[in-house]
Design an enzyme around this catalytic site. Structure first.
Site, PDB file in Angstrom:
ATOM      1  N   ASN A   9       6.788 -13.967  -0.743  1.00 19.26           N
ATOM      2  CA  ASN A   9       7.589 -13.070   0.098  1.00 19.26           C
ATOM      3  C   ASN A   9       6.644 -12.508   1.144  1.00 19.26           C
ATOM      4  OD1 ASN A   9       9.086 -11.002   1.212  1.00 19.26           O
ATOM      5  ND2 ASN A   9       9.204  -9.768  -0.668  1.00 19.26           N
ATOM      6  N   TRP A  10       6.761 -13.030   2.360  1.00 18.25           N
ATOM      7  CA  TRP A  10       5.817 -12.630   3.410  1.00 18.25           C
ATOM      8  C   TRP A  10       6.085 -11.214   3.912  1.00 18.25           C
ATOM      9  CZ3 TRP A  10       5.136 -17.419   7.204  1.00 18.25           C
ATOM     10  CH2 TRP A  10       4.566 -18.479   6.491  1.00 18.25           C
ATOM     11  N   LYS A  11       7.251 -10.675   3.619  1.00 23.33           N
ATOM     12  CA  LYS A  11       7.665  -9.346   4.117  1.00 23.33           C
ATOM     13  C   LYS A  11       7.543  -9.304   5.647  1.00 23.33           C
ATOM     14  CE  LYS A  11       6.597  -7.391  -0.348  1.00 23.33           C
ATOM     15  NZ  LYS A  11       6.220  -6.232  -1.143  1.00 23.33           N
ATOM     16  N   HIS A  96      15.794  -6.855  -2.701  1.00 22.93           N
ATOM     17  CA  HIS A  96      14.398  -6.423  -2.878  1.00 22.93           C
ATOM     18  C   HIS A  96      14.364  -4.891  -2.880  1.00 22.93           C
ATOM     19  CE1 HIS A  96      10.172  -5.681  -2.178  1.00 22.93           C
ATOM     20  NE2 HIS A  96       9.967  -6.887  -2.659  1.00 22.93           N
ATOM     21  N   GLU A  98      12.469  -2.859  -1.551  1.00 24.12           N
ATOM     22  CA  GLU A  98      12.246  -2.246  -0.230  1.00 24.12           C
ATOM     23  C   GLU A  98      13.552  -2.187   0.561  1.00 24.12           C
ATOM     24  OE1 GLU A  98       8.963  -4.807   0.819  1.00 24.12           O
ATOM     25  OE2 GLU A  98       7.812  -3.876  -0.799  1.00 24.12           O
ATOM     26  N   GLU A 168      11.103  -7.013 -10.746  1.00 26.62           N
ATOM     27  CA  GLU A 168       9.958  -6.420 -10.060  1.00 26.62           C
ATOM     28  C   GLU A 168       9.930  -4.919 -10.314  1.00 26.62           C
ATOM     29  OE1 GLU A 168       8.647  -8.917  -6.482  1.00 26.62           O
ATOM     30  OE2 GLU A 168      10.398  -7.823  -5.822  1.00 26.62           O
ATOM     31  N   GLY A 174       2.810  -3.946  -4.645  1.00 24.08           N
ATOM     32  CA  GLY A 174       1.832  -3.572  -3.630  1.00 24.08           C
ATOM     33  C   GLY A 174       0.881  -2.467  -4.070  1.00 24.08           C
ATOM     34  N   SER A 214       2.247  -7.099  -7.743  1.00 28.69           N
ATOM     35  CA  SER A 214       0.783  -7.246  -7.827  1.00 28.69           C
ATOM     36  C   SER A 214       0.354  -8.445  -8.667  1.00 28.69           C
ATOM     37  CB  SER A 214       0.139  -5.952  -8.332  1.00 28.69           C
ATOM     38  OG  SER A 214       0.417  -4.892  -7.439  1.00 28.69           O
ATOM     39  N   GLY A 235       4.074 -11.045  -3.216  1.00 32.80           N
ATOM     40  CA  GLY A 235       4.012 -10.407  -1.901  1.00 32.80           C
ATOM     41  C   GLY A 235       2.650 -10.619  -1.267  1.00 32.80           C
ATOM     42  N   GLY A 236       1.784  -9.630  -1.398  1.00 33.75           N
ATOM     43  CA  GLY A 236       0.475  -9.644  -0.739  1.00 33.75           C
ATOM     44  C   GLY A 236      -0.301 -10.943  -0.916  1.00 33.75           C
TER      45      GLY A 236
HETATM   46  P1  PGA Z   1       3.273  -7.631  -4.241  1.00 31.32           P
HETATM   47  O1  PGA Z   1       4.818  -7.675  -3.813  1.00 31.32           O
HETATM   48  O2  PGA Z   1       2.944  -8.973  -4.832  1.00 31.32           O
HETATM   49  O3  PGA Z   1       2.532  -7.375  -2.958  1.00 31.32           O
HETATM   50  O4  PGA Z   1       3.117  -6.512  -5.224  1.00 31.32           O
HETATM   51  C1  PGA Z   1       5.767  -8.322  -4.607  1.00 31.32           C
HETATM   52  C2  PGA Z   1       7.116  -8.201  -3.963  1.00 31.32           C
HETATM   53  O5  PGA Z   1       7.429  -7.145  -3.407  1.00 31.32           O
HETATM   54  O6  PGA Z   1       7.917  -9.152  -3.993  1.00 31.32           O
END
Ligand code: PGA
Length: 253
Positions: A9-11, A96, A98, A168, A174, A214, A235-236
C-alpha cells in the site's frame, strides 16, 4: 484453498516517475527471483494506468487504494470503481483505517464501495482493526466483528468469497509497533470463526486474511507462519524493493 498474498500500500507517496521506477525495479526483482505468493501493489490512482502495463501480470497484480461510493456522475474529485478497473487494476483497498479516521468512511459508505468494486470485477482488500484504546479495553473482537457485519455480512456467500481481508491494528500502523505473532493469530482465528458462522466453513477456509501494521522483513516470517495469517498488507516497507521483497521472501523456505 486460500492464497498467500503480500500486498503493498503505497499510500500518498511517490510521484508518477518515482512510482514507475519503483514498479519497474520490483518487476525486475520478482521476474528474476519468482515469488511463492501472490504479490499486489496498490498505488495512487494516477499511477495505475502507467504501472499496470509495466508489470508482469503473472507475477504482480495492481490495485487502487480506494474508490468512490457512487457509480458515476457529478462527484468532483472522485474516482469510480469502473475507472479503476479500466486501467487494468484488479484490486482495491477499501476501509483502510486512514480512510475511516480522516475521511469519515462509515460502514455504510464502505458497503457501497464494496458492492461497486465487486460489480466492476475488482477484488476488495477490506481492512478492519481496532485502535489502541479498544485493544486496551479488550474490545478488539467486538470492533472487528462490527466492521465486518456493518459492511460485508449483507453480501451473498458467493460475493463474500471474492474478498480479501486485512486485519490491521491501528496502533501498529506506521508506528514500528507490531502485533505479536500470538496476538495476530488469535484475532485472525477469531475473524475466521465469525466468517464460518456467517458464510460457512468452506468460505471461511478459503478467505485470505492478511496482517498489516509495521510488517518488515525481520518479523514477516514469524507472522506469516501462523495458520490463520495468509500474508500481509504492507505500508512503509512497500516503498523499498529490498524491504518489500524481503517480506515476500518470508514465504520461501
Ligand atoms: P505500515 O502500514 O506497514 O506502514 O505500518 C500498513 C498499512 O497501513 O496498510
Amino acid at each position: 484453498m486460500r492464497k498467500n498474498i503480500v500486498a503493498g500500500n503505497w499510500k500518498m507517496n511517490k510521484t508518477l516517475q518515482e512510482g514507475i521506477a519503483l514498479a519497474t525495479e520490483l518487476n525486475e526483482a520478482l521476474t528474476s527471483d519468482k515469488p511463492n505468493c501472490e504479490v499486489i501493489i496498490c498505488t495512487p490512482f494516477i499511477h495505475l494506468a502507467s504501472v499496470t502495463p509495466i508489470v508482469d501480470k503473472g507475477i504482480i497484480a495492481v490495485g487502487a487504494e480506494n474508490c468512490a461510493d457512487k457509480a458515476s456522475g457529478a462527484y468532483t474529485g472522485e474516482v469510480s470503481a469502473s475507472m479503476v478497473a479500466s486501467t487494468g487494476a484488479q484490486y482495491v483497498i477499501l476501509g483502510h483505517s486512514e480512510r475511516r479516521a480522516y475521511y469519515g468512511e462509515t460502514p455504510e459508505i464502505l458497503k457501497e464501495k464494496v458492492l461497486l468494486a465487486l460489480a466492476n470485477g475488482l477484488t476488495p482488500i477490506f481492512c478492519i482493526g481496532e485502535v489502541l484504546e479498544e485493544r486496551e479495553a479488550g474490545k478488539q473482537n467486538e470492533v472487528v466483528y462490527n466492521q465486518l457485519e456493518g459492511s460485508l455480512f449483507g453480501l451473498s456467500a458467493e460475493d463474500f468469497s471474492k474478498i480479501v481481508l486485512a486485519y490491521e491494528p491501528v496502533w501498529a500502523i506506521g508506528t514500528g509497533k507490531t502485533a505479536t505473532a500470538e496476538q495476530a493469530q488469535e484475532i485472525h482465528a477469531y475473524i475466521r470463526s465469525v466468517i464460518a458462522k456467517q458464510f460457512g466453513k468452506e468460505v471461511a477456509d478459503n478467505t485470505s486474511i492478511l496482517y498489516g501494521g509495521s510488517c518488515k522483513p525481520s518479523n514477516a516470517k514469524e507472522l506469516f507462519a501462523n495458520p490463520d495469517v495468509d500474508g500481509g498488507l504492507i505500508g512503509g516497507a512497500a516503498l523499498s524493493v529490498a524491504d518489500f521483497k524481503g517480506i515476500i521472501d518470508a514465504f520461501k523456505a
